[in-house]
Design a protein around this motif. Sequence first.
Motif, PDB file in Angstrom:
ATOM      1  N   TYR A   1       0.826  -1.215   0.000  1.00  0.00           N
ATOM      2  CA  TYR A   1       0.000   0.000   0.000  1.00  0.00           C
ATOM      3  C   TYR A   1       0.862   1.268   0.000  1.00  0.00           C
ATOM      4  CZ  TYR A   1       0.942   1.420   4.792  1.00  0.00           C
ATOM      5  OH  TYR A   1       1.572   1.880   5.926  1.00  0.00           O
ATOM      6  N   ASP A   2       2.008   1.211   0.697  1.00  0.00           N
ATOM      7  CA  ASP A   2       2.820   2.425   0.795  1.00  0.00           C
ATOM      8  C   ASP A   2       3.442   2.807  -0.549  1.00  0.00           C
ATOM      9  OD1 ASP A   2       4.027  -0.021   1.476  1.00  0.00           O
ATOM     10  OD2 ASP A   2       5.819   0.952   2.239  1.00  0.00           O
ATOM     11  N   LYS A   3       3.590   1.808  -1.443  1.00  0.00           N
ATOM     12  CA  LYS A   3       4.139   2.109  -2.772  1.00  0.00           C
ATOM     13  C   LYS A   3       3.067   2.745  -3.666  1.00  0.00           C
ATOM     14  CE  LYS A   3       8.152  -0.126  -2.092  1.00  0.00           C
ATOM     15  NZ  LYS A   3       8.023  -0.282  -0.644  1.00  0.00           N
TER      16      LYS A   3
ATOM     17  N   VAL B   1       1.979  20.143   6.698  1.00  0.00           N
ATOM     18  CA  VAL B   1       1.141  19.687   7.824  1.00  0.00           C
ATOM     19  C   VAL B   1       1.427  18.211   8.106  1.00  0.00           C
ATOM     20  CG1 VAL B   1      -1.219  19.489   8.689  1.00  0.00           C
ATOM     21  CG2 VAL B   1      -0.644  21.295   7.081  1.00  0.00           C
ATOM     22  N   ARG B   2       1.531  17.417   7.021  1.00  0.00           N
ATOM     23  CA  ARG B   2       1.736  15.976   7.204  1.00  0.00           C
ATOM     24  C   ARG B   2       3.016  15.676   7.969  1.00  0.00           C
ATOM     25  NH1 ARG B   2       1.682  14.451   1.972  1.00  0.00           N
ATOM     26  NH2 ARG B   2       3.710  13.506   2.189  1.00  0.00           N
ATOM     27  N   ARG B   3       4.051  16.469   7.687  1.00  0.00           N
ATOM     28  CA  ARG B   3       5.344  16.196   8.330  1.00  0.00           C
ATOM     29  C   ARG B   3       5.435  16.809   9.715  1.00  0.00           C
ATOM     30  NH1 ARG B   3       8.219  13.488   4.900  1.00  0.00           N
ATOM     31  NH2 ARG B   3       7.917  13.797   2.681  1.00  0.00           N
ATOM     32  N   ARG B   4       4.852  18.018   9.880  1.00  0.00           N
ATOM     33  CA  ARG B   4       5.056  18.718  11.161  1.00  0.00           C
ATOM     34  C   ARG B   4       3.930  18.536  12.155  1.00  0.00           C
ATOM     35  NH1 ARG B   4       8.335  23.927   9.362  1.00  0.00           N
ATOM     36  NH2 ARG B   4       9.877  22.765   8.184  1.00  0.00           N
ATOM     37  N   MET B   5       2.688  18.341  11.657  1.00  0.00           N
ATOM     38  CA  MET B   5       1.548  18.203  12.577  1.00  0.00           C
ATOM     39  C   MET B   5       0.761  16.960  12.175  1.00  0.00           C
ATOM     40  SD  MET B   5       0.383  22.155  12.673  1.00  0.00           S
ATOM     41  CE  MET B   5       1.082  22.607  11.115  1.00  0.00           C
ATOM     42  N   ARG B   6       1.408  15.824  12.359  1.00  0.00           N
ATOM     43  CA  ARG B   6       0.831  14.579  11.860  1.00  0.00           C
ATOM     44  C   ARG B   6      -0.537  14.283  12.484  1.00  0.00           C
ATOM     45  NH1 ARG B   6       2.954  11.145   8.272  1.00  0.00           N
ATOM     46  NH2 ARG B   6       1.610   9.352   8.070  1.00  0.00           N
ATOM     47  N   ASN B   7      -0.678  14.598  13.772  1.00  0.00           N
ATOM     48  CA  ASN B   7      -1.962  14.311  14.435  1.00  0.00           C
ATOM     49  C   ASN B   7      -3.095  15.108  13.811  1.00  0.00           C
ATOM     50  OD1 ASN B   7      -0.718  12.549  16.074  1.00  0.00           O
ATOM     51  ND2 ASN B   7      -0.490  13.949  17.810  1.00  0.00           N
TER      52      ASN B   7
ATOM     53  N   GLU C   1      -1.234   7.905  18.978  1.00  0.00           N
ATOM     54  CA  GLU C   1      -0.365   7.966  17.791  1.00  0.00           C
ATOM     55  C   GLU C   1       0.134   6.585  17.405  1.00  0.00           C
ATOM     56  OE1 GLU C   1       2.857  10.784  17.630  1.00  0.00           O
ATOM     57  OE2 GLU C   1       1.801  12.096  19.026  1.00  0.00           O
ATOM     58  N   ALA C   2      -0.043   6.220  16.143  1.00  0.00           N
ATOM     59  CA  ALA C   2       0.505   4.950  15.647  1.00  0.00           C
ATOM     60  C   ALA C   2       1.654   5.269  14.705  1.00  0.00           C
ATOM     61  CB  ALA C   2      -0.574   4.173  14.918  1.00  0.00           C
ATOM     62  N   HIS C   3       2.808   4.676  14.954  1.00  0.00           N
ATOM     63  CA  HIS C   3       3.978   4.937  14.111  1.00  0.00           C
ATOM     64  C   HIS C   3       4.440   3.652  13.422  1.00  0.00           C
ATOM     65  CE1 HIS C   3       5.033   9.083  15.497  1.00  0.00           C
ATOM     66  NE2 HIS C   3       4.111   8.733  16.373  1.00  0.00           N
ATOM     67  N   PRO C   4       4.797   3.759  12.142  1.00  0.00           N
ATOM     68  CA  PRO C   4       5.192   2.545  11.411  1.00  0.00           C
ATOM     69  C   PRO C   4       6.653   2.164  11.681  1.00  0.00           C
ATOM     70  CG  PRO C   4       5.151   4.440   9.933  1.00  0.00           C
ATOM     71  CD  PRO C   4       4.788   4.951  11.291  1.00  0.00           C
ATOM     72  N   TYR C   5       6.892   0.881  11.908  1.00  0.00           N
ATOM     73  CA  TYR C   5       8.267   0.393  12.096  1.00  0.00           C
ATOM     74  C   TYR C   5       8.473  -0.946  11.391  1.00  0.00           C
ATOM     75  CZ  TYR C   5       9.331   4.202  15.080  1.00  0.00           C
ATOM     76  OH  TYR C   5       9.561   5.473  15.507  1.00  0.00           O
ATOM     77  N   THR C   6       9.568  -1.030  10.660  1.00  0.00           N
ATOM     78  CA  THR C   6       9.911  -2.267   9.955  1.00  0.00           C
ATOM     79  C   THR C   6      10.372  -3.306  10.974  1.00  0.00           C
ATOM     80  OG1 THR C   6      10.613  -0.943   8.080  1.00  0.00           O
ATOM     81  CG2 THR C   6      11.388  -3.215   8.125  1.00  0.00           C
TER      82      THR C   6
ATOM     83  N   LEU D   1      11.688  -4.321  17.079  1.00  0.00           N
ATOM     84  CA  LEU D   1      11.649  -3.080  16.300  1.00  0.00           C
ATOM     85  C   LEU D   1      12.806  -2.209  16.733  1.00  0.00           C
ATOM     86  CD1 LEU D   1       7.835  -2.295  16.763  1.00  0.00           C
ATOM     87  CD2 LEU D   1       8.894  -3.568  14.898  1.00  0.00           C
ATOM     88  N   ILE D   2      13.364  -1.478  15.794  1.00  0.00           N
ATOM     89  CA  ILE D   2      14.469  -0.569  16.119  1.00  0.00           C
ATOM     90  C   ILE D   2      13.984   0.841  15.793  1.00  0.00           C
ATOM     91  CG2 ILE D   2      16.819   0.074  15.471  1.00  0.00           C
ATOM     92  CD1 ILE D   2      17.365  -2.884  15.006  1.00  0.00           C
ATOM     93  N   CYS D   3      13.742   1.636  16.837  1.00  0.00           N
ATOM     94  CA  CYS D   3      13.085   2.939  16.648  1.00  0.00           C
ATOM     95  C   CYS D   3      14.066   4.070  16.931  1.00  0.00           C
ATOM     96  CB  CYS D   3      11.889   3.072  17.586  1.00  0.00           C
ATOM     97  SG  CYS D   3      10.829   1.623  17.592  1.00  0.00           S
TER      98      CYS D   3
ATOM     99  N   GLY E   1      11.768  12.479  16.559  1.00  0.00           N
ATOM    100  CA  GLY E   1      10.956  13.621  16.985  1.00  0.00           C
ATOM    101  C   GLY E   1      10.460  13.387  18.390  1.00  0.00           C
ATOM    102  N   SER E   2       9.367  14.067  18.737  1.00  0.00           N
ATOM    103  CA  SER E   2       8.943  14.037  20.134  1.00  0.00           C
ATOM    104  C   SER E   2       8.450  12.650  20.578  1.00  0.00           C
ATOM    105  CB  SER E   2       7.856  15.084  20.360  1.00  0.00           C
ATOM    106  OG  SER E   2       6.815  14.847  19.453  1.00  0.00           O
ATOM    107  N   TRP E   3       7.729  11.963  19.713  1.00  0.00           N
ATOM    108  CA  TRP E   3       7.195  10.645  20.105  1.00  0.00           C
ATOM    109  C   TRP E   3       8.326   9.648  20.362  1.00  0.00           C
ATOM    110  CZ3 TRP E   3       6.951   5.582  18.303  1.00  0.00           C
ATOM    111  CH2 TRP E   3       5.913   4.807  18.805  1.00  0.00           C
ATOM    112  N   THR E   4       9.249   9.582  19.455  1.00  0.00           N
ATOM    113  CA  THR E   4      10.353   8.620  19.613  1.00  0.00           C
ATOM    114  C   THR E   4      11.268   9.025  20.780  1.00  0.00           C
ATOM    115  OG1 THR E   4      11.275   9.786  17.708  1.00  0.00           O
ATOM    116  CG2 THR E   4      10.540   7.548  17.338  1.00  0.00           C
TER     117      THR E   4
ATOM    118  N   ILE F   1      18.781  -0.807   9.289  1.00  0.00           N
ATOM    119  CA  ILE F   1      19.314  -2.141   9.575  1.00  0.00           C
ATOM    120  C   ILE F   1      18.183  -3.099   9.949  1.00  0.00           C
ATOM    121  CG2 ILE F   1      19.766  -1.629  12.023  1.00  0.00           C
ATOM    122  CD1 ILE F   1      21.878  -3.834   9.693  1.00  0.00           C
ATOM    123  N   SER F   2      17.032  -2.538  10.373  1.00  0.00           N
ATOM    124  CA  SER F   2      15.909  -3.407  10.756  1.00  0.00           C
ATOM    125  C   SER F   2      15.559  -4.368   9.613  1.00  0.00           C
ATOM    126  CB  SER F   2      14.690  -2.566  11.147  1.00  0.00           C
ATOM    127  OG  SER F   2      14.435  -1.594  10.163  1.00  0.00           O
ATOM    128  N   TYR F   3      15.456  -3.844   8.407  1.00  0.00           N
ATOM    129  CA  TYR F   3      15.108  -4.704   7.272  1.00  0.00           C
ATOM    130  C   TYR F   3      16.260  -5.657   6.945  1.00  0.00           C
ATOM    131  CZ  TYR F   3      14.067  -6.166   2.510  1.00  0.00           C
ATOM    132  OH  TYR F   3      13.861  -6.920   1.392  1.00  0.00           O
TER     133      TYR F   3
END
Length: 596
Positions: A200-202, A265-271, A366-371, A386-388, A392-395, A446-448
């Motif tokens: 889907y991301d592609k 907005v998508r990058r700076r104010m994701r919520n 907040e849901a964040h994607p991780y490989t 997962l290697i996070c 930003g603030s969440w991580t 390196i996760s992948y």
Amino acid sequence: MSATIDHTRFRPTTLEARAGPGPLNAAVVFWVDILLLCVVGLLFVLTLPRMLAHFSRGGGWRLGLLLRHTTATSHSDEQSVSSRRTLDRRSIITRTACSSSSENEKPAPTRVQATHVRSWQMLFPHMTHVLRLPVLGRIHLGGAVICVLYFSLLLFAALYRTSIWTNPVRAAYVAISQIPVVYLLATKNNVLGVLLGTAYDKLNYLHRFAGRLLVLAANVHAIGMIYRYTLQGRWMHVIAETDISWGLVSLVLLDILFLFSLDVVRRRMRNLFISTHVVASILFLVTVCLHMNAAVPYVIAGAVFYGLDRVLRMLKSRICTATLTCLPELHTTQVHIPKLNSGWRAGQHVRLRILSSGMGPYGWAEAHPYTIASASDGTVQEGIVLICKKAGSWTRRLYDIAAENRRGALGGSDVRVLVEGPYGGLGYTGPDSFSGSVFFAGGSGISYGLSGVQELLEHAKSGVGSVRCVDLVWSVHHPDCVRPILPFFAALLAESKAADIALGISVFYTRALTADHSFADLELPTGLSLTPGRPDVYSILVGLTMHATSSRDMFLGVCGPSSLGGTVRKAVRDVDNRRIPDTVGRFHLHEEIFSL
Ligand SMILES: Cc1cc2nc3c(=O)[nH]c(=O)nc-3n(C[C@H](O)[C@H](O)[C@H](O)COP(=O)(O)OP(=O)(O)OC[C@H]3O[C@@H](n4cnc5c(N)ncnc54)[C@H](O)[C@@H]3O)c2cc1C
């Protein structure tokens, strides 16, 4: 079909009557959608051989669908983590795994060969290189061509036997006809992705493009109608009519969707982006039906795609306990979920929510994607890892919780998490059907690399696949970044013996050695090299082609920043342009870039 209403002189009573040549409008956009379906059907037929090859593997149809816990582990002790070998310090090694390993010389045990069907990119490598040229941000030439063709088709639909000046209603029909397309492309559980073997991301760039065209068409329609009613001096009269008011509400909702999904907005104010997107897209489906009856079938189709996706997302969600561990050298947090140890493929990611007050009042939302950095049913490390990276603030908050080290069951900080997935990945490509693989990873990419290598080793140990050599090339800032991953590398190298795969791991560091960042005390296992500078991707690939003993193809996986993807793409192009393609295998390139 022809226009039935003279819309220059009409005295309408209902919206459909005001609308002008409704049947022609409806027919044109209907056939445009049928044409789009035919294109998808054709692409599906072309994808079918790869899909069948994938499904013909044992359990292939359910690989990478649902995360679960399996208890039946038949792993022998010698295959387990405890099989790590004595670490043996080594300096720079400039080799490829194919050529260097002495184990490679002994006859390999027979394995069940995985069916290998070449992808389109491998059948036409030169055309693929051209189509992969970057055009705008992450959009490549192939994607740009698709967007231009799609735009041309909608333009044709908007102008066929009419004009936007005399018939602004056609633009409304164009907009509503694209509702199913936009909503389908927005889903994570994407029917189109299943048919075409694409994650889907592609396809996300197409969702954005189709969405913008929908907004554009709706605005063209609205401006045209307002202009017309104003000229007729009837604007104040029609605005009081319910269906017109709903039309204006729909327009406002679409414009909100557009404005709040702009890059900034998508990058700076994701919520803000996510919340406006969810609320406005649901309300729009309702209001557009109240505005225009003709929208109903398209809205139903869009709502079905959206609703099905929501149901599947719930079915794919698991709440469990995770152990957070700080990896200060990498500025990352390792999230380990031992309870989920099966059900994904290397290259897939999950969406992670941390259900802890430490993440702030709304952190849980907040849901964040991780490989995923470990292999399903893996013996090197059991469960999801997962290697996070701190980005930003969440991580950062995640890292802070891990740093508290609250002594969870596994020695880190235990928290409740909601994991949703798995998503994305390689579609119908099976890296174990190639003769060898190289994974290029940058930083937390390196996760992948880790899951990709581990999965190949697991398959080989269970007697599946044709892979004989695997290289993992990792670029980091400081040499001591290798420290927290070293036990994992050592375990992989040990496992490679049991799997009879020649594995080489090369770590490249770009910053100078200092007292704070040195690796003098590290004992590097045989097969692991630590080298200053950047990897020479071209030389690595040439090395692979020189040592290729047959015309079997090689799999290349890239994960990390988009610049690394660009470097590998260019190197593949250069190698393909300089060698004789028919005598040696070809490269299949798969990129996992950490942005949507
Ligand atoms: C498919 C995929 C796989 C990924 N895998 C990894 C991985 O294995 N390891 C790793 O360290 N990072 C990975 N990332 C990146 C990781 O998701 C972001 O770094 C993280 O979400 C940043 O969150 P933040 O709020 O701390 O940072 P912010 O400063 O808020 O964001 C930094 C960047 O991350 C993007 N981002 C923020 N939140 C999200 C979100 N919910 N969804 C998508 N993008 C977001 C922002 O657009 C911004 O560009 C992956 C990203 C994607 C899309």
